[in-house]
Design a protein around this motif. Structure first.
Motif, short mmCIF file in Angstrom:
data_model
loop_
_atom_site.label_atom_id
_atom_site.label_comp_id
_atom_site.label_asym_id
_atom_site.label_seq_id
_atom_site.Cartn_x
_atom_site.Cartn_y
_atom_site.Cartn_z
N PHE A 37 -20.27 -4.00 4.04
CA PHE A 37 -21.12 -2.91 4.52
C PHE A 37 -20.94 -1.68 3.64
O PHE A 37 -20.14 -1.68 2.71
N ARG A 38 -21.68 -0.63 3.92
CA ARG A 38 -21.59 0.58 3.10
C ARG A 38 -20.29 1.35 3.33
O ARG A 38 -19.81 2.04 2.44
N ASN A 39 -19.73 1.23 4.54
CA ASN A 39 -18.52 1.98 4.85
C ASN A 39 -17.84 1.37 6.08
O ASN A 39 -18.33 0.42 6.67
N PHE A 40 -16.71 1.95 6.46
CA PHE A 40 -15.93 1.44 7.57
C PHE A 40 -16.69 1.54 8.90
O PHE A 40 -16.63 0.62 9.73
N VAL A 41 -17.41 2.63 9.11
CA VAL A 41 -18.13 2.81 10.37
C VAL A 41 -19.17 1.70 10.56
O VAL A 41 -19.31 1.15 11.66
N GLU A 42 -19.90 1.35 9.50
CA GLU A 42 -20.87 0.26 9.61
C GLU A 42 -20.17 -1.08 9.87
O GLU A 42 -20.65 -1.89 10.67
N ALA A 43 -19.06 -1.32 9.20
CA ALA A 43 -18.32 -2.56 9.41
C ALA A 43 -17.80 -2.65 10.84
O ALA A 43 -17.94 -3.68 11.51
N PHE A 44 -17.25 -1.56 11.33
CA PHE A 44 -16.71 -1.55 12.69
C PHE A 44 -17.84 -1.65 13.72
O PHE A 44 -17.69 -2.31 14.75
N GLY A 45 -18.96 -1.02 13.44
CA GLY A 45 -20.12 -1.14 14.32
C GLY A 45 -20.60 -2.57 14.43
O GLY A 45 -20.93 -3.06 15.52
N VAL A 66 -11.04 -5.03 6.51
CA VAL A 66 -10.43 -4.00 5.68
C VAL A 66 -11.55 -3.11 5.18
O VAL A 66 -12.50 -3.58 4.53
N TYR A 67 -11.49 -1.85 5.56
CA TYR A 67 -12.45 -0.84 5.20
C TYR A 67 -13.88 -1.31 5.47
O TYR A 67 -14.28 -1.41 6.61
N LYS A 68 -14.65 -1.64 4.45
CA LYS A 68 -16.06 -1.98 4.65
C LYS A 68 -16.35 -3.47 4.61
O LYS A 68 -17.48 -3.90 4.62
N THR A 69 -15.30 -4.28 4.61
CA THR A 69 -15.44 -5.73 4.49
C THR A 69 -14.96 -6.41 5.77
O THR A 69 -13.91 -6.07 6.31
N VAL A 70 -15.75 -7.38 6.24
CA VAL A 70 -15.38 -8.17 7.41
C VAL A 70 -15.46 -9.65 7.02
O VAL A 70 -16.52 -10.13 6.63
N LEU A 89 -23.40 -18.24 17.17
CA LEU A 89 -22.73 -16.97 16.84
C LEU A 89 -22.95 -16.58 15.38
O LEU A 89 -23.17 -15.40 15.08
N ALA A 90 -22.93 -17.53 14.47
CA ALA A 90 -23.18 -17.24 13.05
C ALA A 90 -24.58 -16.67 12.87
O ALA A 90 -24.76 -15.69 12.14
N SER A 91 -25.55 -17.27 13.53
CA SER A 91 -26.93 -16.77 13.43
C SER A 91 -27.05 -15.37 13.99
O SER A 91 -27.73 -14.50 13.40
N LYS A 92 -26.38 -15.10 15.10
CA LYS A 92 -26.42 -13.77 15.71
C LYS A 92 -25.73 -12.76 14.79
O LYS A 92 -26.22 -11.65 14.59
N MET A 93 -24.61 -13.13 14.20
CA MET A 93 -23.90 -12.21 13.30
C MET A 93 -24.77 -11.87 12.09
O MET A 93 -24.81 -10.70 11.68
N ASP A 94 -25.45 -12.86 11.54
CA ASP A 94 -26.34 -12.59 10.41
C ASP A 94 -27.44 -11.61 10.82
O ASP A 94 -27.77 -10.70 10.07
N ALA A 95 -27.99 -11.79 12.02
CA ALA A 95 -29.04 -10.89 12.49
C ALA A 95 -28.48 -9.49 12.71
O ALA A 95 -29.14 -8.49 12.36
N LEU A 96 -27.29 -9.38 13.26
CA LEU A 96 -26.68 -8.07 13.49
C LEU A 96 -26.34 -7.35 12.19
O LEU A 96 -26.40 -6.12 12.12
N ALA A 97 -25.98 -8.12 11.18
CA ALA A 97 -25.62 -7.52 9.88
C ALA A 97 -26.85 -7.03 9.15
O ALA A 97 -26.74 -6.22 8.22
#
Length: 98
Positions: A37-45, A66-70, A89-97
């Motif tokens: 992601f662009r930053n930690f906040v986006e990754a955590f979101g 770690v920081y912006k990587t999940v 769950l993988a499909s949902k995660m891709d949609a959320l990302a």
């Protein structure tokens, strides 16, 4: 109790996920993907939104941030490998990302 994906299900249901960047884990019946992601906040979101769905479906990922990587690994322990829950769950995660 969830059941492992059949060979036919693997051929049809895993193909789109593999095309979207998921990879099979060597040595176990699991799949993994790294989201950046662009930053930690986006990754955590992302993790927070995904956690709500994981809890709703009672299917929880193995993940590391770690920081912006999940880094995410999915496998259904009760089934002894990949199940329809992992595909869902993988499909949902891709949609959320996004």
């Amino acid at each position: 109790m969830p059941e492992k994906l059949t060979d036919a299900e693997r051929a049809t249901e895993l193909a789109p996920l593999l095309d979207a960047g998921w990879q099979m884990v060597e040595g176990r019946d699991a799949m993994t993907k790294t989201y950046v992601f662009r930053n930690f906040v986006e990754a955590f979101g992302f993790m927070t939104r995904a956690a709500l769905w994981a809890e709703k479906w009672n299917h929880h990922p193995e993940w590391f941030n770690v920081y912006k990587t999940v880094d995410v690994t999915l496998s259904t322990h009760d089934a002894g490998g990949l199940s329809a829950l992992d595909v869902k769950l993988a499909s949902k995660m891709d949609a959320l990302a996004g």
